[in-house]
Design a protein around this motif. Structure first.
Motif, PDB file in Angstrom:
ATOM      1  N   ASP A 137      54.397  66.024 117.577  1.00 56.28           N
ATOM      2  CA  ASP A 137      55.825  65.860 117.317  1.00 56.28           C
ATOM      3  C   ASP A 137      56.485  67.206 117.010  1.00 56.28           C
ATOM      4  O   ASP A 137      57.651  67.427 117.360  1.00 56.28           O
ATOM      5  N   ILE A 146      56.984  68.909 120.438  1.00 58.88           N
ATOM      6  CA  ILE A 146      58.102  68.266 121.143  1.00 58.88           C
ATOM      7  C   ILE A 146      59.424  68.688 120.519  1.00 58.88           C
ATOM      8  O   ILE A 146      60.403  68.999 121.218  1.00 58.88           O
ATOM      9  N   PRO A 168      61.679  59.722 123.109  1.00 58.10           N
ATOM     10  CA  PRO A 168      60.527  59.025 122.524  1.00 58.10           C
ATOM     11  C   PRO A 168      60.520  57.571 122.958  1.00 58.10           C
ATOM     12  O   PRO A 168      61.578  56.935 123.094  1.00 58.10           O
ATOM     13  N   TYR A 227      56.191  59.458 125.216  1.00 59.15           N
ATOM     14  CA  TYR A 227      57.460  60.116 125.565  1.00 59.15           C
ATOM     15  C   TYR A 227      57.727  59.949 127.062  1.00 59.15           C
ATOM     16  O   TYR A 227      56.820  59.739 127.865  1.00 59.15           O
TER      17      TYR A 227
END
Length: 236
Positions: free
Chosen positions: A202, A205, A224, A230
């Motif tokens: 995360d 990302i 997401p 994703y």
């Protein structure tokens, strides 16, 4: 360098190790297992070796006297198609995360059993033989991901470009190749060690999203998908 898949018995390995006894032990056992083996004690010798003939696997010690092995790992990942297996006495969780995060295929801690090393080499060769041979650049509309230069550029007016880390390049490669499809977290974290998966993906990302916003690449969105992973969306 483009990868040419070869039978395992023909695979070529470079051992990067400045301890002569350790290097001899590894070379002897690798030869006995049927591999072709070359040795390098320094980063300079390694560069000469892989430029002369592309290896299939590089066994890389991190504790070299003249150069940081992590820097060499980054160089190998970006400049060659070899599987990079770090073989080192550095056993902290932070070192293992760093080694895998820069793109190494595996991380082995000294001392080790030679049977385990051979098994890890076989696994790395299998993974490389099954992986698609990717081109230097992946394109989606006006976007161009240069996997060697580690940049994402856009053909707008004016054109824009952002720099990416090696991990960000890997994540975007998977997302671009699966454009508009849901990509599960396991696909994006296959190169991370298990302890770091949930915490790090995360963060990576989020860093990519911030870079896209800063460069005003607003029509490339990483969405997401709750409970799954994703999806990369392009366009309005």
């Amino acid at each position: 360098m483009e990868r040419i898949n070869k039978p395992e018995s023909e695979a070529e390995i470079i051992v990067v190790e400045d301890d002569p006894r350790m290097a001899c032990m590894m070379e002897r056992n690798l030869h006995a297992a049927g591999y072709r083996v070359r040795r390098a004690e320094t980063g300079r010798e390694l560069r000469i070796a892989y430029q002369y003939n592309a290896p299939d696997v590089v066994l890389l010690d991190l504790n070299l006297q003249a150069e940081d092995g992590i820097d060499l790992a980054v160089e190998l990942v970006t400049a060659t198609s070899a599987a990079v297996i770090i073989v080192t006495a550095r056993d902290s969780l932070e070192d293992r995360i760093l080694g895998l995060d820069v793109g190494a295929d595996d991380y082995i801690i000294k001392p080790f059993e030679i049977k385990e090393l051979l098994a890890r080499i076989r696994a790395a060769l299998r993974k490389r033989s099954l992986a698609p041979s990717l081109s230097r650049e992946i394109n989606l509309g006006p976007y161009h991901l240069n996997r060697i230069a580690q940049t994402l550029s856009h053909d707008g007016y004016p054109p824009t470009k952002i720099s990416l880390t090696n991990t960000e390049v890997r994540i975007l490669t998977v997302l671009l190749l699966n454009h508009s499809r849901v990509v599960c977290r396991e696909q994006l974290t296959s190169h991370e060690i298990k302890e770091s998966v949930d915490r790090s993906i995360d963060v990576h990302i989020g860093n990519i999203r911030r870079k896209l916003r800063k460069a005003e690449m607003h029509d490339l969105v990483i969405c997401p998908v709750r409970g799954l992973g994703y999806r990369l969306r392009h366009g309005a």
